[in-house]
Write a protein that holds these residues in place. Structure first.
Motif, PDB file in Angstrom:
ATOM      1  N   UNK A  53      57.203  -4.772   1.895  1.00 18.02           N
ATOM      2  CA  UNK A  53      57.718  -3.395   1.878  1.00 18.02           C
ATOM      3  C   UNK A  53      59.012  -3.335   2.666  1.00 18.02           C
ATOM      4  N   UNK A  54      59.879  -2.407   2.286  1.00 17.54           N
ATOM      5  CA  UNK A  54      61.160  -2.282   2.971  1.00 17.54           C
ATOM      6  C   UNK A  54      61.081  -1.351   4.182  1.00 17.54           C
ATOM      7  N   UNK A  55      60.189  -0.360   4.133  1.00 11.79           N
ATOM      8  CA  UNK A  55      60.040   0.553   5.263  1.00 11.79           C
ATOM      9  C   UNK A  55      58.614   0.413   5.792  1.00 11.79           C
ATOM     10  N   UNK A  56      58.428  -0.504   6.738  1.00 12.78           N
ATOM     11  CA  UNK A  56      57.100  -0.826   7.252  1.00 12.78           C
ATOM     12  C   UNK A  56      56.468   0.383   7.923  1.00 12.78           C
ATOM     13  N   UNK A  57      57.221   1.090   8.741  1.00  6.85           N
ATOM     14  CA  UNK A  57      56.667   2.241   9.453  1.00  6.85           C
ATOM     15  C   UNK A  57      56.135   3.280   8.469  1.00  6.85           C
ATOM     16  N   UNK A  58      56.887   3.602   7.450  1.00  8.70           N
ATOM     17  CA  UNK A  58      56.441   4.592   6.458  1.00  8.70           C
ATOM     18  C   UNK A  58      55.226   4.087   5.689  1.00  8.70           C
ATOM     19  N   UNK A  59      55.196   2.805   5.381  1.00  7.41           N
ATOM     20  CA  UNK A  59      54.057   2.230   4.658  1.00  7.41           C
ATOM     21  C   UNK A  59      52.777   2.346   5.495  1.00  7.41           C
ATOM     22  N   UNK A  60      52.857   2.046   6.776  1.00  5.54           N
ATOM     23  CA  UNK A  60      51.687   2.150   7.652  1.00  5.54           C
ATOM     24  C   UNK A  60      51.264   3.608   7.789  1.00  5.54           C
ATOM     25  N   UNK A  74      47.372   7.934   6.483  1.00  4.82           N
ATOM     26  CA  UNK A  74      47.398   9.362   6.150  1.00  4.82           C
ATOM     27  C   UNK A  74      46.057   9.840   5.590  1.00  4.82           C
ATOM     28  N   UNK A  75      45.244   8.941   5.075  1.00  2.78           N
ATOM     29  CA  UNK A  75      43.951   9.315   4.526  1.00  2.78           C
ATOM     30  C   UNK A  75      42.818   9.293   5.530  1.00  2.78           C
ATOM     31  N   UNK A  76      43.113   9.099   6.803  1.00  4.08           N
ATOM     32  CA  UNK A  76      42.059   9.019   7.815  1.00  4.08           C
ATOM     33  C   UNK A  76      41.539  10.407   8.167  1.00  4.08           C
ATOM     34  N   UNK A  77      40.369  10.738   7.633  1.00  2.00           N
ATOM     35  CA  UNK A  77      39.764  12.049   7.914  1.00  2.00           C
ATOM     36  C   UNK A  77      39.462  12.204   9.403  1.00  2.00           C
ATOM     37  N   UNK A  78      39.078  11.107  10.063  1.00  2.00           N
ATOM     38  CA  UNK A  78      38.762  11.158  11.490  1.00  2.00           C
ATOM     39  C   UNK A  78      39.990  11.532  12.309  1.00  2.00           C
ATOM     40  N   UNK A  79      41.118  10.881  12.005  1.00  3.23           N
ATOM     41  CA  UNK A  79      42.348  11.199  12.731  1.00  3.23           C
ATOM     42  C   UNK A  79      42.806  12.619  12.426  1.00  3.23           C
ATOM     43  N   UNK A  80      42.613  13.075  11.211  1.00  2.00           N
ATOM     44  CA  UNK A  80      42.973  14.457  10.858  1.00  2.00           C
ATOM     45  C   UNK A  80      42.090  15.455  11.603  1.00  2.00           C
ATOM     46  N   UNK A  81      40.792  15.156  11.683  1.00  2.00           N
ATOM     47  CA  UNK A  81      39.861  16.031  12.388  1.00  2.00           C
ATOM     48  C   UNK A  81      40.260  16.204  13.850  1.00  2.00           C
ATOM     49  N   UNK A  82      40.637  15.082  14.489  1.00  2.00           N
ATOM     50  CA  UNK A  82      41.028  15.133  15.897  1.00  2.00           C
ATOM     51  C   UNK A  82      42.494  15.516  16.102  1.00  2.00           C
ATOM     52  N   UNK A 130      45.093   1.311  18.147  1.00  2.00           N
ATOM     53  CA  UNK A 130      44.907  -0.138  18.083  1.00  2.00           C
ATOM     54  C   UNK A 130      44.995  -0.671  16.653  1.00  2.00           C
ATOM     55  N   UNK A 131      44.380   0.023  15.704  1.00  4.40           N
ATOM     56  CA  UNK A 131      44.466  -0.406  14.304  1.00  4.40           C
ATOM     57  C   UNK A 131      45.877  -0.346  13.776  1.00  4.40           C
ATOM     58  N   UNK A 132      46.599   0.683  14.170  1.00  2.00           N
ATOM     59  CA  UNK A 132      47.995   0.841  13.760  1.00  2.00           C
ATOM     60  C   UNK A 132      48.840  -0.274  14.367  1.00  2.00           C
ATOM     61  N   UNK A 133      48.554  -0.632  15.604  1.00  2.00           N
ATOM     62  CA  UNK A 133      49.283  -1.706  16.272  1.00  2.00           C
ATOM     63  C   UNK A 133      49.053  -3.038  15.558  1.00  2.00           C
TER      64      UNK A 133
END
Length: 145
Positions: free
Chosen positions: A4-11, A16-24, A67-70
């Motif tokens: 991918x050319x834009x790693x940050x956007x790809x991650x 973006x689909x993490x319901x847990x992160x959205x909830x918190x 941590x997962x994002x890292x």
């Protein structure tokens, strides 16, 4: 698969689909090769405990999320093997908790990541150390970028 050319956007798109992160209400603020910063604006009705401070579990979830994002920032799919958080201070049910992480060891099967959690005034809230199992690879994300 091509790189991918834009790693940050790809991650960001992957998470973006993490319901847990959205909830918190966890936000991805920044991603760089080998580290990331996430934040959680404190919502009194969601994040506080019976003492009216931020629940330690909510802060630990924020720390674990980075941590997962890292791991992904260097193309690795990681899972938590060991997680240690040392709480230093707390928030009074308001403000924002911010966690910045950095890879300290990147082996073939494990990764060690450390992080610091602060508030908006850069007061230290917690220190975190994790050992992550490398469960797979994001082949489209380069190990260095």
């Amino acid at each position: 698969m091509s790189t991918v050319t834009n790693v940050e956007e790809h991650i960001r798109q992957i998470w973006s689909g993490s319901a847990f992160m959205q909830l918190l209400k966890i936000n991805i603020d920044e991603i760089h090769c080998g580290g990331a910063t996430v934040s959680m604006p404190i919502d009194f009705d969601i994040h506080t405990n019976h003492w009216l401070g931020v629940h330690g579990g909510a802060l630990a979830a924020l720390a674990d999320s980075v941590m997962g994002i890292t791991g992904a920032s260097v193309g690795e799919v990681v899972q938590t093997l060991s997680f240690n958080i040392n709480f230093i201070s707390n928030l009074p049910g308001t403000g924002t908790a911010i966690v910045a992480s950095q890879i300290k060891h990147h082996g073939q099967t494990t990764m060690v990541i450390t992080a610091e959690m602060t508030d908006e005034q850069h007061n230290l809230l917690a220190t975190i150390t994790t050992t992550m199992f490398i469960a797979g690879h994001f082949n489209e994300i380069p190990k260095e970028w």
